[in-house]
Design a protein around this motif. Structure first.
Motif: not given
Length: 442
Positions: A70-91
């Motif tokens: 978004a910063i590089e293109t100046g265009m918004p990014v919407t509804d992109r599904e990803v996985h975040v890894t929490g502190k306890n290793g949970r995805h």
């Protein structure tokens, strides 16, 4: 900004259900709300000032970071599904939107990203999928679910099984499900297509051959019966098995013995037999093309798999399953099909059944450049065939006869290539030529 104003902003951010954080030009976190803490397990005092990739550890941080995009293109990014890894290793599955932050002069000074936890939605989707799943099989159709219910009982026995159904309906998946739920599950599942080889090669492939059994045979060659020892032998397209080999197969079924080519004595056959065919074996028996005694010997338990046309309620389930698979294979993040595209898929006849649907989803995933698959992503052949089906349903025609308009439309789309036209319309070239002549199409 005063401390009071900053406290007010943080209070507002903490009251939002979605995770929100901002970064500066160096991608270091500047604000970070309570919902973000909940997803990562990292408190704000530890997160602020750190690079965002150290805190969120998403699977796209170094390859396709939404806020950096978004910063590089100046265009918004919407509804992109990803996985975040929490502190306890949970995805944690999350849906991300991001945008650029600018100063009073319009110069980019950082970015903002919101995250919506999708864990509950994924759990519900999995529960729905599990409810209609048996092994690799997936269906909410009543007939299919009745078949699922009896598979454990069939699997527990040693009875031979005949699986009937059109090409592409998933007969091999049923054979796999029976094997994997049987006492022989730790043994191999060996598959052979009875129509894939000429008779001499097929005989050696099934029964094996000893050294010197035929010209060029310089070593012992195990057959599929030997390879399947302790497991299951799946005879696909049994209706294509030549009559001489039908006699030999009958002996194996009756005596549990087989004799490899060139072997001096028979060997024990420790296998369970499952066969499948898309042909009508009863009619083949009446025409003398299939042995009656073999038919009764192989047809101890019979399963008939309905075509996809008979279970359209399964199309959305299968599409979702295939979309997940091909998103993973081709590293895409396509959310789904547009309502118009899904409607077309529901109206299609699928003469190739589930295999055709699988190929269609794969092709659209490969070609689609957006987050959603639209009608424009479908191949021309699919659109021509589906439009023909629509016209036939509107006119109430029960036969596969196509109108002059449909044929001319297809000829124009494929620039007169009759091979492509006949394939798109689901007919052979001879039938196409006959219709063109009858309708006076030049």
């Amino acid at each position: 900004m005063s401390d009071k104003e900053l406290q007010t902003i943080n209070t507002i951010l903490d009251s939002v259900a979605d995770a929100i954080f901002t970064v500066d030009e160096d991608m270091k976190i500047t604000t970070y709300n309570k919902a973000a803490e909940s997803i990562t397990g990292i408190p704000a005092e530890e997160a602020i000032g750190r690079p965002c990739h150290e805190v969120f550890r998403a699977d796209v941080c170094f390859t396709a970071c939404p806020v950096k995009e978004a910063i590089e293109t100046g265009m918004p990014v919407t509804d992109r599904e990803v996985h975040v890894t929490g502190k306890n290793g949970r995805h944690v599955p999350v849906s991300i939107s991001a945008n650029v932050l600018r100063d009073a002069n319009g110069r980019p000074v950082g970015g903002v990203e919101t995250m919506r936890d999708q864990s509950l939605i994924h759990v519900l989707q999995q529960e729905i999928e599990n409810k209609f799943t048996f092994g690799d099989l997936l269906s909410r159709n009543k007939i299919m679910n009745k078949l699922f219910a009896i598979i454990p009982d069939i699997a527990a026995s040693e009875a031979t099984v005949l699986i009937k159904g059109d090409s592409g309906t998933g007969k091999e998946l049923f054979a796999k499900a029976i094997h994997e739920n049987s006492p022989r599950k730790d043994g191999p599942l060996v598959i052979i297509n009875c129509g894939a080889l000429p008779e001499p090669l097929l005989e050696a492939e099934i029964f094996g051959a000893r050294r010197g059994a035929y010209t060029g045979s310089i070593e012992n060659r195990p057959g599929r019966l030997e390879m399947a020892k302790g497991g299951t032998l799946f005879l696909d397209e049994l209706g294509d098995l030549p009559l001489p080999l039908q006699v030999k197969l009958l002996r194996v079924l009756e005596n549990h013995e087989y004799q490899p080519l060139g072997a001096p004595s028979p060997e024990k056959a420790d296998v369970r037999f499952i066969a499948a065919t898309h042909r009508n074996l009863e009619q083949m028996v009446d025409r003398g093309e299939f042995r009656r005694d073999l038919f009764f010997r192989i047809n101890v338990v019979s399963l008939t798999i309905p075509s996809l046309k008979e279970r359209p309620e399964d199309i959305p389930l299968l599409v979702d399953k295939f979309l997940k698979r091909f998103n993973s294979i081709y590293h895409k993040n396509i959310k789904g099909f547009s309502p118009e595209a899904m409607q077309l898929m529901l109206e299609h006849d699928y003469p190739g059944n589930v295999r055709e649907l699988l190929n269609l989803v794969e092709q659209t995933v490969i070609l689609c450049k957006q987050r959603e698959i639209t009608v424009e992503c479908f191949p021309e052949s699919f659109l021509v065939t589906t439009n023909a089906v629509r016209r036939r349903k509107r006119t109430g025609a029960s036969s596969p006869h196509l109108s002059k308009e449909v044929i001319i439309d297809a000829l124009e789309k494929f620039h007169g290539n009759k091979g492509k036209v006949s394939k798109a319309l689901g007919i052979d070239r001879t039938t196409l030529w006959r219709w063109m002549k009858r309708l006076d199409i030049q």
